[in-house]
Design an enzyme around this catalytic site. Structure first.
Site, PDB file in Angstrom:
ATOM      1  N   HIS A  99       0.883  -1.172   0.000  1.00 61.64           N
ATOM      2  CA  HIS A  99       0.000   0.000   0.000  1.00 61.64           C
ATOM      3  C   HIS A  99       0.919   1.219   0.000  1.00 61.64           C
ATOM      4  O   HIS A  99       2.002   1.170   0.599  1.00 61.64           O
ATOM      5  CB  HIS A  99      -0.823   0.116   1.280  1.00 61.64           C
ATOM      6  CG  HIS A  99      -1.741  -1.018   1.573  1.00 61.64           C
ATOM      7  ND1 HIS A  99      -1.342  -2.160   2.191  1.00 61.64           N
ATOM      8  CD2 HIS A  99      -3.074  -1.149   1.381  1.00 61.64           C
ATOM      9  CE1 HIS A  99      -2.377  -2.960   2.358  1.00 61.64           C
ATOM     10  NE2 HIS A  99      -3.450  -2.381   1.869  1.00 61.64           N
ATOM     11  N   ASP A 102       2.349   2.035   3.379  1.00 66.11           N
ATOM     12  CA  ASP A 102       3.292   1.077   3.990  1.00 66.11           C
ATOM     13  C   ASP A 102       4.724   1.508   3.765  1.00 66.11           C
ATOM     14  O   ASP A 102       5.596   1.268   4.593  1.00 66.11           O
ATOM     15  CB  ASP A 102       3.183  -0.326   3.363  1.00 66.11           C
ATOM     16  CG  ASP A 102       1.790  -0.889   3.382  1.00 66.11           C
ATOM     17  OD1 ASP A 102       1.023  -0.506   4.277  1.00 66.11           O
ATOM     18  OD2 ASP A 102       1.479  -1.718   2.494  1.00 66.11           O
TER      19      ASP A 102
HETATM   20  C1  XUL Z   1      -7.584  -6.325   4.297  1.00 68.52           C
HETATM   21  C2  XUL Z   1      -6.750  -6.780   3.175  1.00 68.52           C
HETATM   22  C3  XUL Z   1      -5.881  -5.750   2.548  1.00 68.52           C
HETATM   23  C4  XUL Z   1      -5.817  -5.865   1.069  1.00 68.52           C
HETATM   24  C5  XUL Z   1      -5.094  -4.727   0.398  1.00 68.52           C
HETATM   25  O1  XUL Z   1      -8.331  -7.315   4.878  1.00 68.52           O
HETATM   26  O2  XUL Z   1      -6.745  -7.934   2.821  1.00 68.52           O
HETATM   27  O3  XUL Z   1      -4.631  -5.831   3.109  1.00 68.52           O
HETATM   28  O4  XUL Z   1      -5.204  -7.047   0.660  1.00 68.52           O
HETATM   29  O5  XUL Z   1      -5.577  -3.500   0.755  1.00 68.52           O
END
Ligand code: XUL
Ligand code: CO
Length: 435
Positions: A99, A102
């Site tokens: 993300h 992150d």
């Molecule tokens: C949340 C989840 C996230 C997604 C990406 O449950 O799985 O980490 O994979 O935003």
């Protein structure tokens, strides 16, 4: 500088090894059904769980002390990049996912956030060029900050929509810079709490609007990764719009997004929706929309998303059966959206947990390949649907029958004889492949 001085590159040593830092089943170069394990799995590490997860829970303080913590947020962010690539190298994993939040600190403004992202992705790009590691997907975190309280693209506040659009645009720019193969949308807060104040259709149309802008922007910059939507039924919203694979497919089809969008399915999200993971994979496959997976497992005694490392061979076998039937996942892959337990706070647990997950997938692949070689399920299903192979059944599926002709047939054959499924025998024989 090394963050894991006591661990060398992890290699396949076979199941009798006494070395904990070795693969016992995952052998990247071993060929199964004409492809190496490396090619089958396209394993990816999740930046968030591996690098930023601190082990805190609603009742307890962070427990994960990491040697990459620096004096400033940016120093920590840079150290993380080096540590992350060391983990990728030591685990021999080719791909990663992140993300935006992150990898770089949010700073005081959106402008500062973007500048931080530019600086850190310069560092990531250097490491990628040096090591050959690749970006499976990136995404924008549009759920943690208070501004996303009522959603991102589905927010009632148009300024939040604009903010989200800017974040996704930046995400696509970074995807282009790093050669990202997919781009994920997990609608963390794209959902609602109560219909008393919510226009569901309006909000969902706005999500589609944002997605269409993403397609248009990808075309404009000449970089269109495979777009993926990741369904989840609950957490953090009560009613999540992307509840499960079937719900998300109906959204994709309704808005004509099927040419650009597929699904990124997560095991623990499937079980939260009251499905098995293989159900979700099968639904996606039936729509020709199985894009990528987030591999983990939940705890069946808990009703929330525990994101545990996959260690259940049954689950990975059924998962690999779907992936093999799909002829692989590329350009998608298997991302470990999984975190070490709070009690596994040592740095080395990050490696041990991934080894466990990769070995469990290797065992699942081998079992699945053997089941396919023996036509275990094919023969079973062929027998089960045999009545459609000839006679009236063959005519039905050739669309040669109608209500009148079938009524005529049923009047003469009004006592269908069913056969036992012997399902207990099937399950017992299945055990032979797994244990
Ligand atoms: C949340 C989840 C996230 C997604 C990406 O449950 O799985 O980490 O994979 O935003
Ligand atoms: Co996920």
């Amino acid at each position: 500088m090394t963050y894991f001085p006591n661990v060398t590159k992890i290699k396949f040593e076979g199941k009798d090894t006494t070395n904990d830092f070795a693969f016992r089943h995952y052998n990247p170069e071993e060929v199964v059904e004409g492809k190496t394990m490396r090619e089958h799995f396209r394993f990816a590490l999740a930046y968030w769980h591996t690098m930023t997860q601190d082990g805190s829970d609603p009742f307890g303080a962070p427990v994960n002390q990491r040697s990459w913590f620096g004096e400033t947020e940016m120093e920590t962010a840079h150290n993380r990049v080096d540590a992350f690539f060391e983990i990728l190298e030591k685990l021999d994993v080719d791909y990663f996912c992140f993300h935006d939040v992150d990898i770089a600190p949010a700073g005081e403004s959106l402008e500062e956030f973007f500048a931080n992202l530019d600086e850190i992705t310069d560092h990531i790009k250097e490491k990628m060029d040096e090591t050959g590691k690749k970006l499976l997907w990136n995404t924008a975190n549009m759920f943690s900050h208070p501004r996303f309280n009522n959603g991102a693209a589905s927010s009632n506040n148009a300024e939040v929509f604009a903010y989200a659009a800017a974040q996704v645009k930046k995400g696509l720019d970074l995807s282009k810079k790093l050669g990202g193969e997919n781009y994920v949308f997990w609608g963390g807060r794209e959902g609602y709490e109560t219909l008393l104040n919510t226009d569901m259709k309006f909000e969902q149309d706005n999500i589609a609007r944002l997605f269409k802008m993403a397609i248009a922007y990808g075309e404009k910059i000449g970089h269109k990764p495979q777009f993926l939507i990741e369904p989840k039924p609950k957490e953090p919203s009560k009613h999540q719009y992307d509840f499960d694979a079937a719900t998300t497919m109906s959204f994709i089809l309704k808005h004509g997004l099927e040419g650009d969008f597929k699904l990124n399915l997560e095991a623990n999200h499937a079980t939260l929706a009251g499905h098995t993971f293989e159900h979700e994979l099968n639904v996606a496959r039936n729509f020709d929309s199985l894009g990528s997976i987030d591999a983990n497992q939940g705890d069946m005694l808990l009703g929330w998303d525990t994101d545990e490392f996959p260690t259940n061979i049954y689950d990975t076998t059924f998962t690999m059966l779907e992936i093999l039937a799909n002829d692989g996942l590329a350009p998608g892959g298997i991302n470990f959206d999984a975190k070490v337990r709070r009690s596994s706070f040592a740095m080395e647990d990050l490696l041990l947990a991934h080894i466990a997950g990769m070995d469990t997938f290797a065992r699942g692949l081998k079992a699945a390949a053997k089941l396919r070689e023996d036509r275990f399920f094919e023969d079973l299903k062929e027998k089960r649907y045999a009545s459609y192979k000839e006679g009236i059944g063959a005519n039905i599926i050739a669309d040669k029958e109608d209500f009148e002709s079938l009524t005529e047939y049923a009047l003469k054959n009004d006592n269908p004889q069913l056969e036992s499924s012997h399902i207990e025998l099937v399950k017992s024989k299945l055990n032979d492949y797994l244990v």
